[in-house]
Design a protein around this motif. Structure first.
Motif, PDB file in Angstrom:
ATOM      1  N   SER A   1       0.848  -1.181   0.000  1.00  0.00           N
ATOM      2  CA  SER A   1       0.000   0.000   0.000  1.00  0.00           C
ATOM      3  C   SER A   1       0.894   1.245   0.000  1.00  0.00           C
ATOM      4  O   SER A   1       1.874   1.310   0.746  1.00  0.00           O
ATOM      5  N   GLY A   2       0.604   2.192  -0.870  1.00  0.00           N
ATOM      6  CA  GLY A   2       1.394   3.424  -0.942  1.00  0.00           C
ATOM      7  C   GLY A   2       2.571   3.344  -1.906  1.00  0.00           C
ATOM      8  O   GLY A   2       3.325   4.309  -2.056  1.00  0.00           O
ATOM      9  N   SER A   3       2.723   2.209  -2.598  1.00  0.00           N
ATOM     10  CA  SER A   3       3.887   2.057  -3.491  1.00  0.00           C
ATOM     11  C   SER A   3       3.676   2.745  -4.848  1.00  0.00           C
ATOM     12  O   SER A   3       4.609   2.825  -5.649  1.00  0.00           O
ATOM     13  N   GLY A   4       2.454   3.205  -5.125  1.00  0.00           N
ATOM     14  CA  GLY A   4       2.236   3.972  -6.361  1.00  0.00           C
ATOM     15  C   GLY A   4       1.379   3.265  -7.401  1.00  0.00           C
ATOM     16  O   GLY A   4       1.227   3.770  -8.518  1.00  0.00           O
ATOM     17  N   LYS A   5       0.775   2.123  -7.043  1.00  0.00           N
ATOM     18  CA  LYS A   5      -0.006   1.338  -8.018  1.00  0.00           C
ATOM     19  C   LYS A   5      -1.170   2.155  -8.594  1.00  0.00           C
ATOM     20  O   LYS A   5      -1.328   2.262  -9.808  1.00  0.00           O
ATOM     21  N   SER A   6      -1.986   2.701  -7.696  1.00  0.00           N
ATOM     22  CA  SER A   6      -3.174   3.441  -8.172  1.00  0.00           C
ATOM     23  C   SER A   6      -2.764   4.667  -8.970  1.00  0.00           C
ATOM     24  O   SER A   6      -3.386   4.989  -9.988  1.00  0.00           O
ATOM     25  N   THR A   7      -1.714   5.344  -8.530  1.00  0.00           N
ATOM     26  CA  THR A   7      -1.259   6.539  -9.248  1.00  0.00           C
ATOM     27  C   THR A   7      -0.838   6.165 -10.664  1.00  0.00           C
ATOM     28  O   THR A   7      -1.168   6.865 -11.623  1.00  0.00           O
ATOM     29  N   LEU A   8      -0.167   5.041 -10.814  1.00  0.00           N
ATOM     30  CA  LEU A   8       0.255   4.604 -12.146  1.00  0.00           C
ATOM     31  C   LEU A   8      -0.965   4.275 -13.011  1.00  0.00           C
ATOM     32  O   LEU A   8      -1.069   4.715 -14.159  1.00  0.00           O
TER      33      LEU A   8
HETATM   34  P1  ADP Z   1      -1.031   2.327  -3.869  1.00  0.00           P
HETATM   35  O1  ADP Z   1      -2.159   2.312  -4.844  1.00  0.00           O
HETATM   36  O2  ADP Z   1       0.108   1.430  -4.269  1.00  0.00           O
HETATM   37  O3  ADP Z   1      -1.473   2.061  -2.468  1.00  0.00           O
HETATM   38  P2  ADP Z   1      -0.994   5.185  -4.390  1.00  0.00           P
HETATM   39  O4  ADP Z   1      -0.669   5.349  -5.823  1.00  0.00           O
HETATM   40  O5  ADP Z   1      -2.405   5.349  -3.980  1.00  0.00           O
HETATM   41  O6  ADP Z   1      -0.397   3.793  -3.875  1.00  0.00           O
HETATM   42  O7  ADP Z   1      -0.145   6.235  -3.554  1.00  0.00           O
HETATM   43  C1  ADP Z   1       1.256   6.444  -3.728  1.00  0.00           C
HETATM   44  C2  ADP Z   1       1.692   7.607  -2.842  1.00  0.00           C
HETATM   45  O8  ADP Z   1       1.132   8.813  -3.343  1.00  0.00           O
HETATM   46  C3  ADP Z   1       1.237   7.487  -1.410  1.00  0.00           C
HETATM   47  O9  ADP Z   1       2.242   8.010  -0.574  1.00  0.00           O
HETATM   48  C4  ADP Z   1      -0.007   8.348  -1.374  1.00  0.00           C
HETATM   49  O10 ADP Z   1      -0.214   8.870  -0.077  1.00  0.00           O
HETATM   50  C5  ADP Z   1       0.321   9.437  -2.361  1.00  0.00           C
HETATM   51  N1  ADP Z   1      -0.861   9.999  -3.025  1.00  0.00           N
HETATM   52  C6  ADP Z   1      -1.742   9.315  -3.802  1.00  0.00           C
HETATM   53  N2  ADP Z   1      -2.702  10.136  -4.280  1.00  0.00           N
HETATM   54  C7  ADP Z   1      -2.428  11.365  -3.794  1.00  0.00           C
HETATM   55  C8  ADP Z   1      -3.041  12.665  -3.914  1.00  0.00           C
HETATM   56  N3  ADP Z   1      -4.143  12.854  -4.658  1.00  0.00           N
HETATM   57  N4  ADP Z   1      -2.476  13.706  -3.256  1.00  0.00           N
HETATM   58  C9  ADP Z   1      -1.368  13.539  -2.507  1.00  0.00           C
HETATM   59  N5  ADP Z   1      -0.725  12.363  -2.351  1.00  0.00           N
HETATM   60  C10 ADP Z   1      -1.242  11.284  -2.976  1.00  0.00           C
END
Ligand code: ADP
Ligand code: MG
Length: 239
Positions: free
Chosen positions: A38-45
């Motif tokens: 969790s927090g590794s960047g999966k959703s952001t990618l």
């Molecule tokens: P995962 O899906 O692997 O859990 P995320 O891609 O959600 O990871 O998040 C990666 C990092 O970016 C985390 O540290 C998260 O807190 C941060 N993050 C994600 N979305 C936002 C946002 N909209 N604003 C600020 N930080 C974000």
């Protein structure tokens, strides 16, 4: 088909570096597990692939579209190629299962006869034709997720993106969902599934991309995947 080139993403407000210099190529027809804590960047990618988040640096190319350069009025061109499912099913409570799926096609102006054909085809794929006239609250969690999957594939996207699709499901139902995603992949749809549950990789091997702190730590095709069970942690690691 999808090319991710030197993509970095820093969220301005929190200064979080969510992705750092990620480069990947994904071909048509691949099944990809995107794994990482969790927090590794999966959703952001994943969000960058359907144009919800823009990279701070780098490029994302999908077929001939430069996704990071798309204006909001051009996004529908991209969204037609992509289907997305999330951990939350995001179904509309006041619409039936059928209507929840048909809605996707109605807003793009598909004619009614074709809508019915497509919706029933999607429901058949997920094994829920008999639930067409029920409401989401009359479906189990697993069934609701299958409706969400039917909704995501009804417009025949080239790629199905699933972000932690089993997050709210019990282990047995999760495996059924995994099998369903692989079945959809067999019809030619590229599937990219983010999960922090490494055990899936063992059940149904495929390409595994592992993110750690926003960086690609490993990228292995199914033939090269070696899994080690860490007994003390009870977790699988991909090396
Ligand atoms: P995962 O899906 O692997 O859990 P995320 O891609 O959600 O990871 O998040 C990666 C990092 O970016 C985390 O540290 C998260 O807190 C941060 N993050 C994600 N979305 C936002 C946002 N909209 N604003 C600020 N930080 C974000
Ligand atoms: Mg996530």
């Amino acid at each position: 088909m999808i090319r991710i080139l030197n993509v970095s993403k820093q969220f301005k407000k929190t200064e979080t570096q969510a992705l750092l210099d990620v480069s990947l190529d994904i071909d048509q027809g691949e099944f990809v597990y995107l794994i990482g804590k969790s927090g590794s960047g999966k959703s952001t990618l994943l969000k960058q692939l359907y144009g919800e988040v823009k990279p701070t640096k780098g490029h994302i190319i999908f077929d001939s579209l430069i996704v990071n350069k798309l204006k909001s009025k051009e996004l529908p061109n991209l969204r037609r190629k992509v289907g997305v499912v999330f951990q939350e099913y995001k179904l509309l409570e006041y619409k039936t299962v059928y209507e929840n799926i048909a809605y996707v096609l109605e807003v793009t102006g598909v004619e009614e006869e074709l809508i019915e054909e497509r919706v029933m085809e999607a429901l058949k794929t997920v094994g829920l034709k008999h639930k067409a006239l029920d409401y989401p609250q009359d479906c189990s969690g697993g069934e609701q997720q299958r409706v969400a999957i039917a909704r995501a594939i009804v417009h025949k996207p080239k790629v199905l993106i699933a972000d932690e699709p089993t997050g709210n499901l019990d282990p047995r139902t999760s495996l059924l969902m995994l099998r369903l995603l692989h079945k959809i992949n067999k019809t030619g749809t590229t599937v990219i599934m983010a999960t922090h549950d490494y055990s899936f990789v063992n059940h149904m091997p495929a390409r595994v991309i592992r993110l750690e702190n926003g960086q690609v730590k490993s990228d292995r095709s199914k033939n090269h995947t070696l899994l080690i069970l860490n007994n003390t942690m009870g977790e699988y690691y991909v090396v």
